[in-house]
Design a protein around this motif. Structure first.
Motif, PDB file in Angstrom:
ATOM      1  N   VAL A  59      26.281 -37.953 -13.815  1.00 23.60           N
ATOM      2  CA  VAL A  59      25.397 -37.051 -13.061  1.00 23.60           C
ATOM      3  C   VAL A  59      25.570 -35.603 -13.526  1.00 23.60           C
ATOM      4  O   VAL A  59      25.139 -34.673 -12.851  1.00 23.60           O
ATOM      5  N   GLY A 109      32.949 -36.766  -4.768  1.00 24.31           N
ATOM      6  CA  GLY A 109      32.819 -35.391  -4.282  1.00 24.31           C
ATOM      7  C   GLY A 109      31.477 -35.220  -3.607  1.00 24.31           C
ATOM      8  O   GLY A 109      30.934 -36.170  -3.029  1.00 24.31           O
ATOM      9  N   LEU A 110      30.934 -34.017  -3.710  1.00 30.88           N
ATOM     10  CA  LEU A 110      29.620 -33.748  -3.110  1.00 30.88           C
ATOM     11  C   LEU A 110      28.560 -34.722  -3.635  1.00 30.88           C
ATOM     12  O   LEU A 110      27.846 -35.366  -2.862  1.00 30.88           O
ATOM     13  N   ILE A 111      28.494 -34.866  -4.983  1.00 25.33           N
ATOM     14  CA  ILE A 111      27.449 -35.726  -5.552  1.00 25.33           C
ATOM     15  C   ILE A 111      27.845 -37.201  -5.466  1.00 25.33           C
ATOM     16  O   ILE A 111      27.045 -38.036  -5.022  1.00 25.33           O
ATOM     17  N   GLY A 114      33.237 -31.262  -2.716  1.00 25.62           N
ATOM     18  CA  GLY A 114      34.052 -32.186  -1.923  1.00 25.62           C
ATOM     19  C   GLY A 114      33.214 -33.162  -1.118  1.00 25.62           C
ATOM     20  O   GLY A 114      32.085 -32.870  -0.732  1.00 25.62           O
ATOM     21  N   SER A 143      25.574 -31.882 -15.011  1.00 22.96           N
ATOM     22  CA  SER A 143      24.494 -30.901 -15.114  1.00 22.96           C
ATOM     23  C   SER A 143      24.172 -30.533 -16.561  1.00 22.96           C
ATOM     24  O   SER A 143      23.269 -29.734 -16.798  1.00 22.96           O
ATOM     25  N   ALA A 186      19.435 -32.110  -7.548  1.00 24.80           N
ATOM     26  CA  ALA A 186      19.650 -31.848  -6.123  1.00 24.80           C
ATOM     27  C   ALA A 186      21.118 -31.515  -5.939  1.00 24.80           C
ATOM     28  O   ALA A 186      21.959 -32.038  -6.674  1.00 24.80           O
ATOM     29  N   GLY A 187      21.445 -30.676  -4.999  1.00 26.70           N
ATOM     30  CA  GLY A 187      22.844 -30.334  -4.755  1.00 26.70           C
ATOM     31  C   GLY A 187      22.940 -29.151  -3.823  1.00 26.70           C
ATOM     32  O   GLY A 187      21.936 -28.697  -3.270  1.00 26.70           O
ATOM     33  N   LEU A 208      32.462 -25.773 -11.130  1.00 28.74           N
ATOM     34  CA  LEU A 208      31.171 -26.257 -11.620  1.00 28.74           C
ATOM     35  C   LEU A 208      30.411 -25.107 -12.300  1.00 28.74           C
ATOM     36  O   LEU A 208      29.855 -25.272 -13.395  1.00 28.74           O
ATOM     37  N   THR A 255      41.038 -37.482  -0.864  1.00 30.93           N
ATOM     38  CA  THR A 255      39.601 -37.742  -1.023  1.00 30.93           C
ATOM     39  C   THR A 255      39.268 -39.177  -0.631  1.00 30.93           C
ATOM     40  O   THR A 255      38.283 -39.437   0.064  1.00 30.93           O
ATOM     41  N   THR A 279      32.324 -37.109 -11.775  1.00 29.11           N
ATOM     42  CA  THR A 279      33.447 -36.165 -11.870  1.00 29.11           C
ATOM     43  C   THR A 279      32.917 -34.796 -12.303  1.00 29.11           C
ATOM     44  O   THR A 279      31.757 -34.672 -12.712  1.00 29.11           O
ATOM     45  N   PRO A 280      33.779 -33.753 -12.287  1.00 29.76           N
ATOM     46  CA  PRO A 280      33.380 -32.490 -12.900  1.00 29.76           C
ATOM     47  C   PRO A 280      32.961 -32.714 -14.367  1.00 29.76           C
ATOM     48  O   PRO A 280      33.408 -33.682 -15.011  1.00 29.76           O
ATOM     49  N   SER A 324      38.371 -42.400  -6.819  1.00 27.46           N
ATOM     50  CA  SER A 324      38.660 -40.973  -6.994  1.00 27.46           C
ATOM     51  C   SER A 324      40.146 -40.822  -7.275  1.00 27.46           C
ATOM     52  O   SER A 324      40.898 -41.789  -7.176  1.00 27.46           O
ATOM     53  N   ARG A 325      40.546 -39.588  -7.639  1.00 29.47           N
ATOM     54  CA  ARG A 325      41.950 -39.409  -8.034  1.00 29.47           C
ATOM     55  C   ARG A 325      42.878 -39.289  -6.836  1.00 29.47           C
ATOM     56  O   ARG A 325      43.940 -39.870  -6.781  1.00 29.47           O
ATOM     57  N   SER A 326      42.470 -38.456  -5.861  1.00 31.65           N
ATOM     58  CA  SER A 326      43.432 -38.097  -4.822  1.00 31.65           C
ATOM     59  C   SER A 326      43.308 -38.990  -3.592  1.00 31.65           C
ATOM     60  O   SER A 326      42.212 -39.408  -3.217  1.00 31.65           O
TER      61      SER A 326
HETATM   62  P1  NAP Z   1      32.951 -32.032  -6.493  1.00 28.63           P
HETATM   63  O1  NAP Z   1      32.421 -32.000  -5.114  1.00 28.63           O
HETATM   64  O2  NAP Z   1      34.094 -31.150  -6.856  1.00 28.63           O
HETATM   65  O3  NAP Z   1      33.311 -33.548  -6.837  1.00 28.63           O
HETATM   66  C1  NAP Z   1      33.969 -33.977  -7.985  1.00 28.63           C
HETATM   67  C2  NAP Z   1      34.943 -35.049  -7.545  1.00 28.63           C
HETATM   68  O4  NAP Z   1      35.489 -35.667  -8.681  1.00 28.63           O
HETATM   69  C3  NAP Z   1      36.096 -34.468  -6.758  1.00 28.63           C
HETATM   70  O5  NAP Z   1      35.925 -34.829  -5.388  1.00 28.63           O
HETATM   71  C4  NAP Z   1      37.345 -35.087  -7.364  1.00 28.63           C
HETATM   72  O6  NAP Z   1      38.005 -35.799  -6.355  1.00 28.63           O
HETATM   73  C5  NAP Z   1      36.817 -36.084  -8.387  1.00 28.63           C
HETATM   74  N1  NAP Z   1      37.512 -36.088  -9.669  1.00 28.63           N
HETATM   75  C6  NAP Z   1      37.834 -35.034 -10.448  1.00 28.63           C
HETATM   76  N2  NAP Z   1      38.369 -35.448 -11.596  1.00 28.63           N
HETATM   77  C7  NAP Z   1      38.414 -36.799 -11.542  1.00 28.63           C
HETATM   78  C8  NAP Z   1      38.868 -37.816 -12.422  1.00 28.63           C
HETATM   79  N3  NAP Z   1      39.408 -37.507 -13.602  1.00 28.63           N
HETATM   80  N4  NAP Z   1      38.745 -39.105 -12.021  1.00 28.63           N
HETATM   81  C9  NAP Z   1      38.208 -39.430 -10.831  1.00 28.63           C
HETATM   82  N5  NAP Z   1      37.739 -38.509  -9.952  1.00 28.63           N
HETATM   83  C10 NAP Z   1      37.863 -37.210 -10.307  1.00 28.63           C
HETATM   84  O7  NAP Z   1      31.804 -31.684  -7.548  1.00 28.63           O
HETATM   85  P2  NAP Z   1      30.251 -32.090  -7.513  1.00 28.63           P
HETATM   86  O8  NAP Z   1      29.475 -30.887  -7.097  1.00 28.63           O
HETATM   87  O9  NAP Z   1      30.101 -33.368  -6.791  1.00 28.63           O
HETATM   88  O10 NAP Z   1      29.996 -32.265  -9.068  1.00 28.63           O
HETATM   89  C11 NAP Z   1      30.235 -33.497  -9.706  1.00 28.63           C
HETATM   90  C12 NAP Z   1      29.266 -33.658 -10.860  1.00 28.63           C
HETATM   91  O11 NAP Z   1      27.938 -33.574 -10.348  1.00 28.63           O
HETATM   92  C13 NAP Z   1      29.397 -32.593 -11.941  1.00 28.63           C
HETATM   93  O12 NAP Z   1      29.387 -33.219 -13.195  1.00 28.63           O
HETATM   94  C14 NAP Z   1      28.155 -31.724 -11.746  1.00 28.63           C
HETATM   95  O13 NAP Z   1      27.677 -31.171 -12.958  1.00 28.63           O
HETATM   96  C15 NAP Z   1      27.160 -32.704 -11.170  1.00 28.63           C
HETATM   97  N6  NAP Z   1      26.109 -32.115 -10.316  1.00 28.63           N
HETATM   98  C16 NAP Z   1      26.446 -31.253  -9.318  1.00 28.63           C
HETATM   99  C17 NAP Z   1      25.437 -30.730  -8.513  1.00 28.63           C
HETATM  100  C18 NAP Z   1      25.763 -29.778  -7.393  1.00 28.63           C
HETATM  101  O14 NAP Z   1      24.867 -29.097  -6.900  1.00 28.63           O
HETATM  102  N7  NAP Z   1      26.991 -29.717  -6.934  1.00 28.63           N
HETATM  103  C19 NAP Z   1      24.102 -31.100  -8.727  1.00 28.63           C
HETATM  104  C20 NAP Z   1      23.796 -32.023  -9.742  1.00 28.63           C
HETATM  105  C21 NAP Z   1      24.819 -32.519 -10.536  1.00 28.63           C
HETATM  106  P3  NAP Z   1      39.595 -35.870  -6.222  1.00 28.63           P
HETATM  107  O15 NAP Z   1      39.894 -35.108  -4.978  1.00 28.63           O
HETATM  108  O16 NAP Z   1      39.838 -37.325  -6.088  1.00 28.63           O
HETATM  109  O17 NAP Z   1      40.188 -35.257  -7.461  1.00 28.63           O
END
Ligand code: NAP
Length: 292
Positions: free
Chosen positions: A94, A13-15, A127, A96, A121-122, A231, A39, A69-70, A34-36
């Motif tokens: 990673v 995803g984003l991270i 996605g 939070s 950072a984020g 998130l 993606t 992942t989430p 990843s799952r989908s």
């Molecule tokens: P995100 O963009 O929604 O990415 C999460 C990705 O995980 C999705 O693209 C999804 O892709 C995949 N996923 C979900 N369930 C899965 C599973 N069971 N197995 C494999 N892949 C799976 O969210 P994000 O912002 O990157 O956040 C991800 C993590 O980073 C979280 O734990 C969050 O706490 C941490 N984080 C986020 C930030 C921020 O600012 N966003 C900053 C620091 C840390 P599919 O389409 O394949 O399901």
């Protein structure tokens, strides 16, 4: 570390996408999982990895696995991959929040080489299409080793984090969760409260005028209100004890500041001057936190 050093990133995803971007061209063999299919196809178009898969078995030869992942999928993912990877593979994440994940891993009755992580950072987006080049450049990256991890593995992971441009900070998982409640999760709730309050302000005429006039100050103070809701929910609900405590303390502080408005102008200016100069000295002109 060379091309036969295999690194897997689960959850592109984003991270996860930004981790792959940061490790790309560094001579590692990168596997994006990843799952989908959607993606995985987007990740392929961006040329983020050497291999792509929707099968967790693909972590088999990894030396390091980043779980991106989430938050609510971190423990289930550790559960799946700990049985697949070799015992010397470093598993990190990673998420939070750290306390409940480290408790879970530390309570195992068998070794799992896990070191918790949290890049500070984020953005508010979600996605892989919103993954960012150089997201971690000069960012802090918290590491919370489990009781199973040894110093050599910690060093190896620190080296990787440094490769990505970030600075590592070791922390106790529960201290981390308290600290991020103050600087990340409470601000998220406040940003939502501010935007929610004003967008429902009872006097319709004033509300419409205010929203029409709102410019960069309002945009900056409410940016977090647009955070990816999945998130945001995970952070606020899982960390609600710390967030509530922080909100209570903030209300006391605000009550004092409100009372200070009754001071003479010189005294009040002095108070807000001190706050302004501390805030200014904390960030570099390009917006990075420069506190060591
Ligand atoms: P995100 O963009 O929604 O990415 C999460 C990705 O995980 C999705 O693209 C999804 O892709 C995949 N996923 C979900 N369930 C899965 C599973 N069971 N197995 C494999 N892949 C799976 O969210 P994000 O912002 O990157 O956040 C991800 C993590 O980073 C979280 O734990 C969050 O706490 C941490 N984080 C986020 C930030 C921020 O600012 N966003 C900053 C620091 C840390 P599919 O389409 O394949 O399901």
């Amino acid at each position: 570390m060379t091309k036969d050093f295999v690194i897997a990133v689960i959850g592109i995803g984003l991270i996860g996408g930004s981790v792959l971007k940061a490790l790309n061209h560094k001579n590692f063999h990168l596997i994006g999982i990843s799952r989908s299919e959607g993606t995985l196809n987007k990740a392929k178009e961006l040329n983020l990895a050497d291999e792509y898969s929707n099968n967790p078995e693909s972590v088999k030869n990894a030396k390091v696995v980043f779980i991106c992942t989430p938050i609510n999928q971190i423990i289930p993912t550790i559960e799946i991959i700990r049985k697949i990877v070799s015992p010397d593979c470093i598993i990190t994440d990673v998420a939070s929040l750290k306390g409940f994940i480290l408790d879970y891993v530390n309570d195992y009755h068998f070794p799992t080489n896990f070191i918790g992580g949290h890049p500070m950072a984020g953005t508010e987006n979600k996605g892989v299409e919103y993954s960012v080049d150089n997201l971690f450049e000069n960012a802090k990256w918290v590491l919370t080793p489990s009781k199973w991890a040894d110093t050599e593995d910690l060093k190896k992971l620190e080296e990787l984090v440094h490769f990505m441009g970030a600075k590592t900070i070791l922390a106790d998982p529960y201290d981390h969760d308290k600290a991020v409640a103050l600087i990340s999760h409470m601000p998220l709730l406040l940003s939502q409260a501010l935007f929610g309050f004003i967008s429902q302000y009872p006097d319709g005429g004033i509300r419409e005028l205010a929203l029409k006039l709102a410019s960069s100050g309002f945009r900056d103070t409410t940016r977090l209100a647009a955070t990816n809701p999945e998130l945001a929910k995970d952070m606020l609900v899982q960390n609600k004890l710390n967030v509530r405590e922080a909100v209570g303390d903030l209300i006391n502080y605000l009550t004092h500041l409100d009372r200070d408005l009754n001071l003479n102008e010189e005294e009040f200016t002095d108070i807000i001057q001190k706050i302004a100069s501390k805030r200014k000295s904390m960030y570099s002109p390009d917006g990075k936190n420069i506190l060591k």
